[in-house]
Design a protein around this motif. Structure first.
Motif, mmCIF file in Angstrom:
data_model
loop_
_atom_site.group_PDB
_atom_site.id
_atom_site.type_symbol
_atom_site.label_atom_id
_atom_site.label_comp_id
_atom_site.label_asym_id
_atom_site.label_seq_id
_atom_site.Cartn_x
_atom_site.Cartn_y
_atom_site.Cartn_z
ATOM 1 N N PHE A 1 46.289 45.752 39.844
ATOM 2 C CA PHE A 1 47.394 45.804 39.133
ATOM 3 C C PHE A 1 47.083 46.423 37.713
ATOM 4 O O PHE A 1 47.846 47.345 37.536
ATOM 5 C CB PHE A 1 47.689 44.252 38.654
ATOM 6 C CG PHE A 1 48.993 44.285 37.760
ATOM 7 C CD1 PHE A 1 50.294 44.357 38.201
ATOM 8 C CD2 PHE A 1 48.640 44.073 36.531
ATOM 9 C CE1 PHE A 1 51.232 44.223 37.342
ATOM 10 C CE2 PHE A 1 49.929 44.034 35.421
ATOM 11 C CZ PHE A 1 51.303 44.169 35.891
ATOM 12 N N TRP A 2 45.925 46.255 37.319
ATOM 13 C CA TRP A 2 45.472 46.889 36.054
ATOM 14 C C TRP A 2 45.288 48.649 36.438
ATOM 15 O O TRP A 2 45.848 49.333 35.764
ATOM 16 C CB TRP A 2 44.114 46.600 35.520
ATOM 17 C CG TRP A 2 44.075 45.355 34.731
ATOM 18 C CD1 TRP A 2 45.025 44.541 34.792
ATOM 19 C CD2 TRP A 2 42.852 44.484 34.626
ATOM 20 N NE1 TRP A 2 44.687 43.390 34.055
ATOM 21 C CE2 TRP A 2 43.259 43.260 33.927
ATOM 22 C CE3 TRP A 2 41.623 44.648 34.674
ATOM 23 C CZ2 TRP A 2 42.575 42.548 33.481
ATOM 24 C CZ3 TRP A 2 40.682 44.018 34.256
ATOM 25 C CH2 TRP A 2 41.048 42.790 33.632
ATOM 26 N N SER B 1 43.192 41.306 43.146
ATOM 27 C CA SER B 1 44.451 41.571 42.748
ATOM 28 C C SER B 1 44.742 42.134 41.514
ATOM 29 O O SER B 1 45.475 42.930 41.095
ATOM 30 C CB SER B 1 45.316 40.537 43.277
ATOM 31 O OG SER B 1 45.109 40.445 44.502
ATOM 32 N N GLU B 2 44.063 41.288 40.527
ATOM 33 C CA GLU B 2 44.317 41.543 39.133
ATOM 34 C C GLU B 2 43.858 43.019 38.791
ATOM 35 O O GLU B 2 44.395 43.687 37.833
ATOM 36 C CB GLU B 2 43.582 40.520 38.177
ATOM 37 C CG GLU B 2 43.894 40.802 36.745
ATOM 38 C CD GLU B 2 43.153 39.662 36.078
ATOM 39 O OE1 GLU B 2 43.501 39.542 34.731
ATOM 40 O OE2 GLU B 2 42.429 38.854 36.620
ATOM 41 N N LEU C 1 41.592 36.971 43.931
ATOM 42 C CA LEU C 1 42.235 37.024 42.970
ATOM 43 C C LEU C 1 42.049 38.027 41.916
ATOM 44 O O LEU C 1 42.824 38.674 41.283
ATOM 45 C CB LEU C 1 42.472 35.526 42.208
ATOM 46 C CG LEU C 1 43.086 34.379 42.611
ATOM 47 C CD1 LEU C 1 42.704 33.128 42.105
ATOM 48 C CD2 LEU C 1 44.331 34.705 42.931
ATOM 49 N N TRP C 2 40.741 38.077 41.756
ATOM 50 C CA TRP C 2 40.236 39.146 40.561
ATOM 51 C C TRP C 2 40.638 40.451 41.402
ATOM 52 O O TRP C 2 40.942 41.460 40.347
ATOM 53 C CB TRP C 2 38.699 38.994 40.537
ATOM 54 C CG TRP C 2 38.240 37.679 39.850
ATOM 55 C CD1 TRP C 2 39.182 37.116 38.877
ATOM 56 C CD2 TRP C 2 37.158 37.355 39.859
ATOM 57 N NE1 TRP C 2 38.469 36.034 38.399
ATOM 58 C CE2 TRP C 2 37.245 35.855 39.032
ATOM 59 C CE3 TRP C 2 35.924 37.437 40.555
ATOM 60 C CZ2 TRP C 2 35.798 35.319 38.545
ATOM 61 C CZ3 TRP C 2 34.850 36.571 40.320
ATOM 62 C CH2 TRP C 2 34.821 35.463 39.462
ATOM 63 N N GLU D 1 36.858 37.615 32.324
ATOM 64 C CA GLU D 1 37.549 37.365 31.177
ATOM 65 C C GLU D 1 37.518 37.831 29.892
ATOM 66 O O GLU D 1 38.641 38.110 29.101
ATOM 67 C CB GLU D 1 37.139 35.791 31.033
ATOM 68 C CG GLU D 1 37.964 34.738 29.565
ATOM 69 C CD GLU D 1 39.607 34.753 30.411
ATOM 70 O OE1 GLU D 1 40.207 34.739 29.405
ATOM 71 O OE2 GLU D 1 39.710 34.422 31.622
ATOM 72 N N ARG E 1 39.799 40.885 30.461
ATOM 73 C CA ARG E 1 41.222 40.379 30.325
ATOM 74 C C ARG E 1 41.697 40.868 28.841
ATOM 75 O O ARG E 1 42.347 41.093 28.387
ATOM 76 C CB ARG E 1 41.340 39.076 30.656
ATOM 77 C CG ARG E 1 41.694 38.980 32.200
ATOM 78 C CD ARG E 1 41.976 37.640 32.531
ATOM 79 N NE ARG E 1 42.088 37.479 33.877
ATOM 80 C CZ ARG E 1 41.112 36.439 34.535
ATOM 81 N NH1 ARG E 1 40.496 35.634 33.825
ATOM 82 N NH2 ARG E 1 41.183 36.306 35.611
#
Length: 128
Positions: free
Chosen positions: A24-25, A20-21, A17-18, A107, A110
């Motif tokens: 995306f960034w 992918s994030e 998940l990280w 976090e 983010r």
């Protein structure tokens, strides 16, 4: 006190998940760079150009953070893989503690990234 068992697969899922994030960034930052390039062509005012440079530097810095986070995920995955090869599906306390600390880093990033985006969008609405 109840002992909770944490499995490699659980942490691996979160790592994916990280990843992918973070990917995306990276893509978003490319589009932000394109906007900066458009503005550099449009504006000659030194104060606007200084702000453009500020955002360019912030995006470069954020890419560096993304690279570091990706590297750290890979290191953790390698460590987990070593346990898996030994047929150890349950992780040590130290590995889980590192994972939780890493989750806090993600976090925090983010929030930093979200604030940067908000600030950049306000800037774009003023100068586009």
């Amino acid at each position: 006190m109840e002992t909770k068992v944490i499995y490699n697969a659980d942490l691996h899922f979160e790592h994916n998940l990280w990843r992918s994030e973070l990917s995306f960034w990276e893509d978003e930052l490319k589009s932000f760079d394109n906007r900066l390039n458009e503005l550099v062509i449009r504006w000659t005012d030194k104060s606007v150009l200084a702000q453009l440079e500020h955002y360019q530097n912030a995006f470069i810095r954020h890419r560096e953070v993304i690279d570091t986070l990706q590297h750290d995920i890979n290191v953790h995955e390698t460590d987990m893989s070593a346990h898996n090869k030994k047929s150890e599906d349950v992780l040590t306390t130290a590995l889980v503690k590192n994972h939780i600390e890493f989750r806090n880093r993600i976090e925090t990033q983010r929030h930093i990234y979200a604030d940067l985006k908000k600030e950049f969008f306000r800037f774009l609405s003023q100068y586009m």
